[in-house]
Design a protein around this motif. Sequence first.
Motif, PDB file in Angstrom:
ATOM      1  N   LEU A   6       0.827  -1.203   0.000  1.00 17.07           N
ATOM      2  CA  LEU A   6       0.000   0.000   0.000  1.00 17.07           C
ATOM      3  C   LEU A   6       0.860   1.251   0.000  1.00 17.07           C
ATOM      4  N   THR A   7       1.968   1.249   0.758  1.00 18.36           N
ATOM      5  CA  THR A   7       2.848   2.416   0.816  1.00 18.36           C
ATOM      6  C   THR A   7       3.415   2.750  -0.554  1.00 18.36           C
ATOM      7  N   ALA A   8       3.865   1.723  -1.265  1.00 18.78           N
ATOM      8  CA  ALA A   8       4.425   1.949  -2.600  1.00 18.78           C
ATOM      9  C   ALA A   8       3.358   2.487  -3.548  1.00 18.78           C
ATOM     10  N   LEU A   9       2.146   1.947  -3.441  1.00 13.31           N
ATOM     11  CA  LEU A   9       1.066   2.392  -4.314  1.00 13.31           C
ATOM     12  C   LEU A   9       0.715   3.854  -4.061  1.00 13.31           C
ATOM     13  N   LEU A  10       0.644   4.235  -2.790  1.00  9.76           N
ATOM     14  CA  LEU A  10       0.259   5.604  -2.440  1.00  9.76           C
ATOM     15  C   LEU A  10       1.365   6.599  -2.747  1.00  9.76           C
ATOM     16  N   ASN A  11       2.593   6.196  -2.553  1.00  9.26           N
ATOM     17  CA  ASN A  11       3.708   7.104  -2.831  1.00  9.26           C
ATOM     18  C   ASN A  11       3.767   7.472  -4.301  1.00  9.26           C
ATOM     19  N   ASP A  12       3.497   6.501  -5.160  1.00 13.25           N
ATOM     20  CA  ASP A  12       3.515   6.772  -6.598  1.00 13.25           C
ATOM     21  C   ASP A  12       2.428   7.772  -6.991  1.00 13.25           C
ATOM     22  N   ALA A  13       1.283   7.728  -6.301  1.00  6.96           N
ATOM     23  CA  ALA A  13       0.157   8.608  -6.644  1.00  6.96           C
ATOM     24  C   ALA A  13       0.120   9.870  -5.801  1.00  6.96           C
ATOM     25  N   GLY A  14       0.958   9.959  -4.762  1.00  6.42           N
ATOM     26  CA  GLY A  14       0.937  11.122  -3.891  1.00  6.42           C
ATOM     27  C   GLY A  14      -0.342  11.247  -3.095  1.00  6.42           C
ATOM     28  N   ALA A  15      -0.948  10.121  -2.702  1.00  7.66           N
ATOM     29  CA  ALA A  15      -2.217  10.125  -1.979  1.00  7.66           C
ATOM     30  C   ALA A  15      -1.992   9.787  -0.520  1.00  7.66           C
ATOM     31  N   GLN A  16      -2.962  10.183   0.321  1.00 13.73           N
ATOM     32  CA  GLN A  16      -2.911   9.930   1.753  1.00 13.73           C
ATOM     33  C   GLN A  16      -4.132   9.118   2.176  1.00 13.73           C
ATOM     34  N   VAL A  17      -3.920   8.231   3.138  1.00 20.34           N
ATOM     35  CA  VAL A  17      -5.015   7.429   3.659  1.00 20.34           C
ATOM     36  C   VAL A  17      -5.829   8.257   4.649  1.00 20.34           C
ATOM     37  N   ILE A  18      -7.147   8.235   4.501  1.00 22.65           N
ATOM     38  CA  ILE A  18      -8.059   8.947   5.393  1.00 22.65           C
ATOM     39  C   ILE A  18      -8.756   7.934   6.289  1.00 22.65           C
ATOM     40  N   GLN A  19      -8.647   8.131   7.598  1.00 17.53           N
ATOM     41  CA  GLN A  19      -9.351   7.282   8.540  1.00 17.53           C
ATOM     42  C   GLN A  19     -10.828   7.680   8.560  1.00 17.53           C
ATOM     43  N   VAL A  20     -11.698   6.708   8.349  1.00 16.24           N
ATOM     44  CA  VAL A  20     -13.129   6.986   8.273  1.00 16.24           C
ATOM     45  C   VAL A  20     -13.803   6.479   9.536  1.00 16.24           C
TER      46      VAL A  20
END
Length: 370
Positions: free
Chosen positions: A163-177
């Motif tokens: 997940l870290t690699a996937l998000l780093n490539d897209a510049g996205a952040q995980v939001i706690q819901v």
Amino acid sequence: MTRRLFGLVPDEGDTEVRLVRLTSGGCADVSRPRENDDVVLFVPGTDVSIFQRPLPTKGDRQSRQAAPFAIEDDVGSAIDDLHIALGVEPKDLSRPRDLHVVHRSKMEEWRERLAAQGLGGATLVAEHSVLVEGDVLDIGPRVIGLLPSGPFAFDTDLPGDILTALLNDAGAQVIQVADPLLALAERYDTNPEKALDLCQGPFGKQGGFNFANWREWRVAATLVVFCGMALLASGYADIAATRSAASDVRNGISASYRQAFPDAPPPADPVRAISRALGDTNSGPTMDFLDTSAVLYAALAEVPDASLRAVRYDPRRGGYIASVAYLGYGDDAALQNAIEEKGYNAILGDARRGGDFVFGDVTLTRGSSR
């Protein structure tokens, strides 16, 4: 008034589905749905794979036959074990179409569990299909998101490096819901046409009649019976009138036949005799649809990268026009040669590229240009 209720299909089989309705301040729990409520249930995204592939076919029936071939290289299960839900058919068939793929056994499990809770007619939607681009939500057992590369869903117990690699490539952040159901319901409500109901094809909703409210419908049903009887009486009268008119027409045809062919014996069937006589004078149709179709399909078998999209008759040209999808330029010439080798004339129309395919028309007429 019809309400729209939302719920999450739980991973555990014996867990009751929590239902909510959206309110101005968030959502309110609903203990039991009404008979006319629209119930939308979100299923785990890890059980549904979402693809976008062009399908060079029109109509759901042909598209359902073509869809497995569009994704068979991207799935690790046998195609026969999968259920594919189709997105809206684009006007341009070269554009990609949403394909949501889930195991048939999982669909059967969901439907059985929900039917036991009185939710057998609910709409089933993959939870990651309602997200907007840039969403990455931690909903507890899963992380779901929609990035430029496409939608995804991961179990949180998977290695975090993925997940870290996937998000780093897209510049996205995980939001706690805090409330995953509220978050998904709000996104569905904002853009409901984006969601795709998995209950299609063999899992389509079956309509039925509830006899619990028969008394409320008794008067209406009585009116329907009387109207039906009146309609049947009217229908019998129309049939009698039609038969009388048909008899007059046949008598007129018989008289015309005797005038046109005074030396011929009276035919048993004047309509067929007239049709045969017109055919002998080359005034009738010159091409048989079944024969032409047989030639066309035999020619297509010799061009493996070509697939038939539609066939129509053109009275101006006196032939049939076939719309064909090719894998590349030059396949239309191969199809033309295959048709002409079978004794028909093949006239190619303009070819145009659309996505991964080349689309073109070929007109089949009698005779060969060879």
